[in-house]
Structure formats: C-alpha cells, structure tokens
Design an enzyme around this catalytic site. Structure first.
Site, PDB file in Angstrom:
ATOM      1  N   SER B  44       0.841  -1.113  -0.051  1.00  0.00           N
ATOM      2  CA  SER B  44       0.018   0.090   0.002  1.00  0.00           C
ATOM      3  C   SER B  44       0.879   1.247  -0.013  1.00  0.00           C
ATOM      4  O   SER B  44       0.337   2.367  -0.030  1.00  0.00           O
ATOM      5  CB  SER B  44      -1.114  -0.099   1.183  1.00  0.00           C
ATOM      6  OG  SER B  44      -1.382  -1.222   1.254  1.00  0.00           O
ATOM      7  N   HIS B  48       2.841   4.317   8.147  1.00  0.00           N
ATOM      8  CA  HIS B  48       1.894   4.337   8.984  1.00  0.00           C
ATOM      9  C   HIS B  48       2.114   5.123  10.214  1.00  0.00           C
ATOM     10  O   HIS B  48       3.213   5.479  10.544  1.00  0.00           O
ATOM     11  CB  HIS B  48       1.325   2.910   9.460  1.00  0.00           C
ATOM     12  CG  HIS B  48       0.839   2.034   8.515  1.00  0.00           C
ATOM     13  ND1 HIS B  48      -0.332   2.388   8.392  1.00  0.00           N
ATOM     14  CD2 HIS B  48       1.484   1.218   7.608  1.00  0.00           C
ATOM     15  CE1 HIS B  48      -0.442   1.187   7.140  1.00  0.00           C
ATOM     16  NE2 HIS B  48       0.524   0.575   7.016  1.00  0.00           N
TER      17      HIS B  48
END
Lengths: 123, 480, 412
Positions: B44, B48
């Site tokens: 992805s 994060h």
C-alpha cells in the site's frame, strides 16, 4: 446447394446479400444495384481480396515498407504471395505507388508501395 | 568486517545503507533481476502513523520511530514522501469504540497529533467520504511514499558509499562453524563473511533455516489492489482512508499515490506456506469484488471504470503477526524477518537498531566513515521545472526536451539516467522514472523505451525483457 | 524560452489535425502551426497498413499510409501551414491563451488566437478491464501489437488470442495470421460483433478463426511470459457463467477493448463528456470556450477516418473564421432522444451544416431516425440493421436548419 450471407462492399450502402448456388447457377438477392450481383457471384465462386502487407527495406528510415496489391487477387493465392513477399528485399528510397513486383503470380496485379521510405546512409 | 545483507527490499536496502555509514565491507545479495521487486514492489506504500500496533509487540517499538525517520530519509535519498495524514472511519457505534481504543494505543506509542473527528469535520475535509460516517481517527503523521524507490535509492546510496550489489544471485547454503556464520554460498559463487543480515522477505525463514538460526515460520498473505487513473481521479481523496480495523488487519484502504492516482486495497487472504504460493501474485475475481464493495462503502462515488492497473502483493506473515528482528542463536546471524505491516514504516528504525544489535552481540565497535555521503541524487524530472529553467536545461541537453512517456512526462534524458543507474529491463526503467505508469500504461511509449534500451545496451529490441530473464516481450522479426 | 504569436495552433498532426490545418489555411489566415508529439505526422494512419480509408474523402480505397500521404500533399500546397514534429504540449493557460510546448530545441510558449485540439484517442489498457490472473509479458493492446508488426518489424509472439471484435482486433487477427502467428480465437463480450461485417468476413471467416460472441476473458496466467488464457460465456447481465470456461494455451494476448478520447489536458477548463471523456463540441467544432475548437477522436470515437478529416477541416475553418472576424453565432442544444447512445455534436451553431454522427443504444433491425427542431422535421428516414458498433452519419445542410434546440431520436 450453397447459401451465403454477406454484406456487399461495392459502395457505402452495404446491402445485405443472400447468395445462393444451385445446380451451377448463382442467385443474388438483397442488392440495390447490378454491382451487388457481380460482387455476390464473385464472392461465392472465386473470392478476390486486396492483400496488404510489408516488404523489407534496406537503408531506409523505416525497416519495412507497407505494400498492397494494385487490384484484388484470388484469395486462394494469398499464402503463396505472402511467401514471395517474405523473401523480397528492396532498397530505399521508396515512393508511394512504386511497383515492387510486377504482375505477381500472373494475376495482373502489381505489388505496390503504399508509403514513402526515405533513404538514410549509415556512416 | 564483511557483512552480507540478504534481500534488497526496503528493509534490506536500508540496513545495507546504514551499514555503509561504517568502515565495514557490505555486500547485498538479491535473487531478483532488480532491487525492491519482491514484497516491497506491491504493497500500500503507506508510512503508518503507528496507533495500530498493540503494546508489547516488536512492531510497536519500531513503527513510530521509523515514521519519524522518514522525513530525513526522504530528503537525503530524494524519494517522494507525502505526509497527507490518515483517517480511520467509523460507521457504527462499535467502530467508534475501536477508534477510541486506537487513540489510546496511539498515545501509548507516542503517536503525535491524534484527533477524533466528528462527521461534519470529516465531510468538510473529505467530501467524497460516505455521508453515513459518524467519526474518524485523524493521524497527521501518516504518509504515502514509493516503496520500490526507497529500496532503489537506498541501494544506490549504499553503493555510492562502497557497498556491492549482486543481482540475480540466490543464496543456496549458509556455512556455520561452531555456531558462527562463516560463508554464504550462492548460485553465482561463495562469499566469506563475518555477519549476515537476513532480510529475505518471503523467504527469510528458509534463509534462517540454512544457517540453523532462530526463525518463525512464514506464510504469504496475499493482498490485491486496483489502481485508478490519476487523469480521472486525482484529488478524489486527499488523505489515506482506512476502515475500522478488524482481526484480519488494517483493511482495504482508499488512498492517493505519490504519482497522483488513487489506490484501492489490499484484500487479505492467507495462503499456504509452500514455495509455489510464495510466488503467487495472481489477482482473483473474489479479490476485485471485495475491493470494489469495500471501497464503495467508504467512498460511494468511486468509479472502477477508471481503473488502469490491478496487481497483488504478498506479505510475509508469521503466526505471531509480528516482526522477528535482531540477533539469533547463531553468532553473526541477524534476522529482519516477518516484516508484515508496518514493515515499510518500521524499516528505517530497524536499520538503526540493527547497527546497535550487531555491535552489541558481536562485541565490535563499528567505526563511522568520515567520508560517508548521505545524499543520493534522484533523476531530475524536467517537466516539474518552471518552463524557463526547463528551457535552459534543454539548451544544455536537448534530450531533456525529448518526451518519451507522454502520460507521465518522462524525457529521454531521464530514461538514459535510469539506464546509467542500472536499469536493464522495462520494469527497471518504469520503476526508476514512472514511465508507463500513466493512463496509457505504456501504449504509446513502450516501443520507444525498448528502442532506447536496445540502443544503450547494444542488443536487439527483441532481447529487451519486461522484468526477468524469461519475460521477453517480442519474438523475432516479421521480415528478416 | 521563445514566445510565438500564431493565428491558429493545432495540437496533433493525425487525420483530424492535418484536416484542421487545411481548413484553417484555406480561410486565409496568415499562419497555422501544427505541433505533433510523435516523430512523424500522420498519427495512427502510419501503422494502419490495411485498406478501407479514403472511400468518401478521396473516392478511392486506400491504405492508411497512402491516405496520410494524400492529406500531407494537400497540406504541402499551403505555405502558411507549418508542421512541427517531436513537440510536446506541456500545459495550457486558458485565461492567458498560452500553450507551453517542449522540444529538443527548448520551450516555446505559443500565443494562438484560436486553438484546434486534435489529440486523438488512446487504447484502454489491460488494467482497465479487471481480468484476474498474473501480469506476464505477452499482453498487448492491439495498437501496440500493430505498431510492432507494421513499423518496428517485430512479432509479438507465436500463438495469440484476441479480445475484442472491433475493427482493430479483426484487422490484427488477419495481420498476425498472414505473418505466421497462430490466432486461436477472437473473443467478444457482446452478443454481436464490434467491427464491420466485411472485416468479419475478410479477417475471420477467410482464415477460419473462430469468433466467440458473448464471451470474455476471465483469467490470464503465466509466470514471466503468458502461458494460458481462460475465457467464459456471459449471461444477459454480462456475468461469467460458471462451467463455461475454455482454456487456450497461448503466448500472446491482444486486447482491443475500446478507445478513450485524450482530453485530460483540457478537463479543467473545457466541457468534457463524463461518460465518453470526449471534448464536447458544436457543429463548428467549437468547444465550450469560444477560441478553442476540437475534432477527431478526441471528441468522439469515429468509425471512418474520412469523417475525421472532414470534421477536422470544419473545425479548422471555423477556428480561422473566429480569428478573422470573431465569428461566434448563436448556439442551440442537440439532444439525445430515444435509443440514441452516442451523439455528436452536442450543440448546433447557426450558419453551419449539421454533420451528425450517432450510434444507437442497442441493435435495431428496422427503425426511423428522426431529427426535429422545435416543430420542424429536419430529417426522417427508415434505417435498417442499425448496430451500436456501426456509426451512422447524417448530414443536414445549413439551409434547411432554423433556430432552436434539436432532438435526434431513433424510433422502432
């Protein structure tokens, strides 16, 4: 008896023809002009095709020159003509309309160039 | 001291680069034809924020520090990083409670700037989110990057600082004597080494087993993705959208990419551990349906007619659902394995940790190089320059004005730079320049790029491959 | 950096762009510049070595390159047309009327009085049709395969399957077969073929290539190079029917799954059709901005290049008329009525001919095409065998048209 459906290509109208062969006689229905009958008859007995392909060019700004038959040739000769084209080699410059091979396989059609290829001389 | 890093994905590359700061001999061993082409290639691309990781996990130790390190890393290595922030969306009351959980967890993990937003704030910030949303967790430090570029840039920098890269080199045996690592045997030759860092992604357990070292059993977790055309959907959302996480993981995101497109994914399907599944990046009907329905729930106006690419990636998952990082029972053998989410984010912090771990466990003090070059020059993108500057560049170098990839504005000069930096295949050029990433997916430029590669590498166009040795694109000539 | 004032700037030197330049030059503007991003002018015609071009425009059946040469010859007759190749349009400032173009010579900022967009279309890529499987080498869109075979002298593979029975797919089926590539099938998701009848006959029937209607590809597999393609039959809602899968061992997949008008550069300031992505224009070729015109595949996907050149020439003419005397007449809507799927143009400008191009929404064996303007019937004629895949061209001369919105409908 043979029946074939086809679309006439003699003019942009594109009449849908039904062509029937019975006891050696050919009947064409659906045409709006006599050229349709001609087309239907030809297509059922000895289909003709314009062949478009390429021929190798040496010393040109493109590796291939696109070619075509100057008029339709019998469909059954296409593969043979392809074999000849595959082993043909010409040199640049080439101009649209240049005759590459005259009267191919005695069909009365020439193989003519359909694009220009400029000559480039590699140093 | 000679250290071998096995695996040139994001983790291995950053470790190699970190090692190249010191007076040690670094060799990078990668089995694929290019770096970053394994797990790193298809994920992805998220950096994060770090509120997901439960206290006590190894992940929770490295995610937030890794996230913070990305700023300087992106500047030095000159890859794209956009801190666009993330929103975890809640559509039901139970989900709101999970958000509150995450908020607390995030605070515990020192995640900066967390906020819980109400419906009005969410919709005014992101009008394309489903109006049925009731709350969201906002994390401003979350960002997007280009994962393969992290690996490419890190390896370039490591090599600039003395590291050696061996591509298409597969480790087949690791020789240990008296519980100490001595030699790495590959299909291209042997390397006598003092230490080995195992960053072999999907195969890290096999590598550890070769050395008789501690490991966790890995199995692939497949994630499918759909990429939407930036020409159609650029700006559809401006932050990373997550659903409320479940036991299965973070869920299917809808996120912008650094290239301007919109990425939907991943799904999460556990696959068997056998070798054949570790190379299976096939997409499925069920995967597409799941992606579409999940995305439509978060952003009902999303339109999959604008899709330009589908792909799948594998994450190396362990039963513990956690990283295994650090020293092992074998002296000189170190693991950076089971790097599932948030592996990409944690990588820079793991690289720094690895240096300490190596020093401590081997009783060595690594001497920093005085002439370490931290900065790696990226390939200049001419179309991003102001036109007057671009004009000057072209006057100096006409190929900076010869556009090859029309959709993504990549000039011939950039492609030549990519080849100079090691690109030998279509993918090599693609991943270094973003050529062929755009709307036409190479329809207009692939033949041009192949011609340039053929010319520069002195081979025939038909010898240019897509990515690996057997991925040939053309088969012979029409006329000889 | 050079700034260049020009009367008419044309983007694209394909069939539409060359036509536009001719149309504009004929009006007598002082200079028409065409900027083309490829290495040569002619656009897609250069690689379409097959016949079927020019029947209307030149009353002769020509191959693509021949057609291009003929049009280029006409262009050469006008000393006020300047064709520049390897020029890349980087950005457009629609308020300041500036077009920034990059080339190996540097950056040029054109300041045109009017602009004609003739950027054509691109092919829908593999990722646009969501096919499950792997991503091996050996998958080509038809145009790319055609480019390799006809211009680069390279074969894409040895055994191919073709998805999409539009003309491009059919032409490639024949071309590949003649060059020794085994074409195992052509697969079409609709229950009727996408290309012209004559191409079904001359490209498939002639070579015994099977055509699978109502089928689509449901899987492609291969580790590094394509190895297998799986197709399945579709039900009425276009969903694959389980159990109807057929596997083909092929190394090449040729995709002919649609053309998309290239209008992105203009999407922030021109009206673009949200469904087709075409630049919305009037009967004069004018876009939603009075100084920008558009023609060719970037407005609507045409069946015949002859129409493209003609519409290009119309757009060029009126772009020039805008330059010469600010020509900007009254404008009316042209509305899509019953059974009309695609309709071009979207507006009618007074004083122009109305060259309509339409595609029906579904196959209609016998129907009447009716064109009304308020209470006046402009056209009413029976048409047979109408298919969405065959574009219908209807020309209504300016003298017959009055004022008011126009509606086009197809009655069964």
């Amino acid at each position: 008896m043979r029946v074939e459906e086809m679309v006439c290509i003699m003019c942009p109208l594109g009449c849908h023809l039904t062509v029937k062969e019975e006891n050696g006689e050919i009947f064409v229905a659906g045409n709006k002009c006599p050229r349709g009958i001609e087309y239907g008859r030809q297509e059922l007995t000895e289909p003709l095709r314009i062949l478009t392909s390429s021929v190798l060019v040496e010393r040109g700004d493109l590796p291939l020159v696109s070619v075509k038959t100057s008029k339709p040739v019998p469909r059954k000769l296409i593969m043979q003509i392809m074999e000849i084209l595959k082993s043909t080699k010409i040199e640049a410059p080439v101009k649209v309309g240049d005759v590459i091979i005259k009267n191919i396989l005695d069909t009365g059609a020439d193989i003519i160039a359909t694009r220009n290829v400029e000559r480039i001389d590699v140093a | 001291m000679k250290i071998a890093v096995i695996g040139a994905g994001a983790v291995g590359s950053l470790i190699a680069r970190e090692l190249s700061r010191y007076d040690v001999e670094v060799i990078i061993i990668e089995k694929n034809t290019d770096v970053g082409m394994g797990v790193t290639k298809a994920n992805s691309a998220i950096v994060h924020a770090g509120y997901d990781d439960e206290p006590g996990t190894v992940r929770s130790k490295f995610c937030v520090p890794g996230n913070a390190l990305y700023t300087e890393l992106a500047k030095d290595l000159q890859f794209d990083l956009k801190r666009i922030g993330s929103l975890v969306l809640a559509f039901r009351d139970e989900e709101v409670r999970v958000l509150e959980e995450l908020y607390k967890r995030g605070e515990n993990n020192n995640v900066p700037g967390l906020e819980i937003w109400d419906r009005d704030k969410i919709l005014s910030y992101e009008p394309n989110i489903n109006p049925e949303v009731i709350a969201a967790l906002w994390a401003p430090t979350a960002g997007i990057t280009e994962p393969w570029m992290v690996a490419i840039a890190a390896v370039e920098n490591a090599m600039d600082n003395g590291a050696q890269l061996y591509l298409e080199t597969e480790v087949i045996e690791i020789v240990t004597i008296d519980g100490r690592v001595r030699k790495v045997v590959t299909n291209k030759g042997e390397f006598e080494v003092d230490a080995v860092v195992n960053a072999a992604g999907m195969y890290a357990d096999e590598i550890a087993k070769m050395a008789g070292a501690d490991y966790v059993p890995l199995h692939p977790r497949k994630g499918e993705y759909i990429l939407l055309d930036k020409q159609e959907f650029s700006g559809f959302v401006k932050s990373i959208l997550f659903p409320t996480p479940s036991l299965l993981g973070k869920g299917t995101l809808v996120t912008p990419t650094v290239d301007g497109g919109i990425l939907v994914g991943p799904t999460a399907v556990d696959m068997p551990p056998e070798r054949e599944f570790r190379e299976d990046t096939s997409t499925t009907f069920e995967g597409f349906e799941a992606l579409m329905s999940k995305a439509l729930k978060m952003t009902p106006l999303i339109d999959f007619r604008a899709s330009i690419k589908t792909f799948a990636g594998l994450r190396p998952e362990s039963p513990q659902k956690d990283f295994l990082v650090g020293k092992t029972n074998i002296f000189g053998f170190f693991n950076a394995m089971a790097m599932r989410s948030p592996g990409l984010t944690a990588a820079p912090a793991i690289a720094k940790f690895m240096i300490e771990e190596i020093q401590e466990s081997m009783g060595e003090t690594l001497r920093p190089k005085l002439d370490f070059k931290p900065v790696r020059e990226k390939i200049k993108k001419y179309a991003d320059l102001p036109p007057t500057i671009w004009d000057e560049e072209i006057k100096r170098d006409p190929l900076a004005g010869k556009m090859i990839c029309f959709c993504n504005k990549v000039t011939e000069r950039e492609i030549l730079e990519a080849i100079k930096k090691g690109a030998r295949t279509i993918d090599g050029v693609k991943f270094r320049t973003r050529a062929m990433f755009g709307s036409c997916q190479g329809g207009f430029c692939m033949h041009r790029i192949m011609k340039i590669l053929a010319r520069e590498l002195g081979v025939d166009m038909a010898d240019i491959k897509l990515r690996s040795d057997k991925s040939f694109i053309l088969m012979g000539q029409v006329r000889k | 950096m050079i700034e260049k004032n020009v009367d008419v700037l044309v983007i694209g030197a394909g069939a539409a762009g060359l036509g536009a330049a001719i149309g504009a030059a004929r009006e007598g503007v002082s200079e028409v510049v065409i900027v083309e991003r490829d290495e040569r002018s002619g656009g897609i015609l250069n690689q379409c070595i097959h016949n079927g071009f020019g029947l209307h425009y030149f009353r002769e059946e020509l191959s693509g390159p021949e057609y291009a040469e003929r049009v280029k010859k006409i262009v050469q007759q006008y000393p006020n047309i300047n064709v520049k190749v390897e020029q890349y349009v980087h950005q457009i400032d629609y308020r300041r009327k500036e077009v920034v173009v990059a080339s190996t010579e540097g950056i040029t900022v054109y300041k045109p009085k009017s602009l004609v967009v003739a950027t054509g279309a691109r092919e829908r890529p593999m990722g646009g049709i969501l096919v499950p499987g792997t991503r091996p080498a050996g998958v080509f869109t038809a145009g790319v395969a055609q480019r390799f075979v006809n211009l680069e002298n390279r074969l894409p593979g040895k055994r191919a399957i073709i998805v999409g029975s539009g003309d491009i797919g059919l032409i490639m089926a024949r071309r590949l077969t003649l060059e020794g590539v085994e074409v195992v099938a052509v697969v079409e998701r609709m229950p009727y073929p996408g290309g012209l009848e004559r191409n079904i006959r001359q490209c498939l029937k002639d070579f015994n290539i099977p055509l699978y209607l109502s089928h689509t590809v449901v899987g492609i597999y291969g580790k590094e190079r394509l190895e297998e393609v799986i197709i399945a039959q579709l039900d009425e809602s276009y969903k694959p029917i389980p159990g109807t899968e057929k596997k083909f061992k092929v190394d090449t997949l040729v995709l002919s799954v649609g053309l998309i008008p290239q209008s992105t550069l203009f999407k922030d300031f021109l009206k673009i059709d949200p469904w087709t992505k075409g630049i919305v224009t009037s009967s004069s070729g004018r876009s939603s901005l009075n100084w920008i015109f558009a023609a060719g595949n970037c407005t609507v996907i045409y069946d015949l290049v002859d129409w493209v050149t003609e519409e290009g020439s119309v757009a060029g003419k009126f772009a020039a008329m805008y330059v010469r005397n600010n020509w900007e007449p009254a404008k009316f809507f042209v509305e899509k009525g019953q059974n009309v799927g695609i309709l071009f143009p979207s507006w009618y400008e007074e004083g122009t001919n109305l060259n309509l191009y339409l595609r029906v929404k579904k196959p209609i064996a016998e129907g009447t095409i009716r064109i009304k303007q308020r209470n006046n019937l402009l056209y009413s004629k029976k048409h047979l065998n109408m298919l969405p895949s065959e574009m219908i061209s209807i020309k209504i001369p300016e003298s017959k048209i009055g004022s008011g919105d126009i509606i086009v409908e197809v009655l069964e």
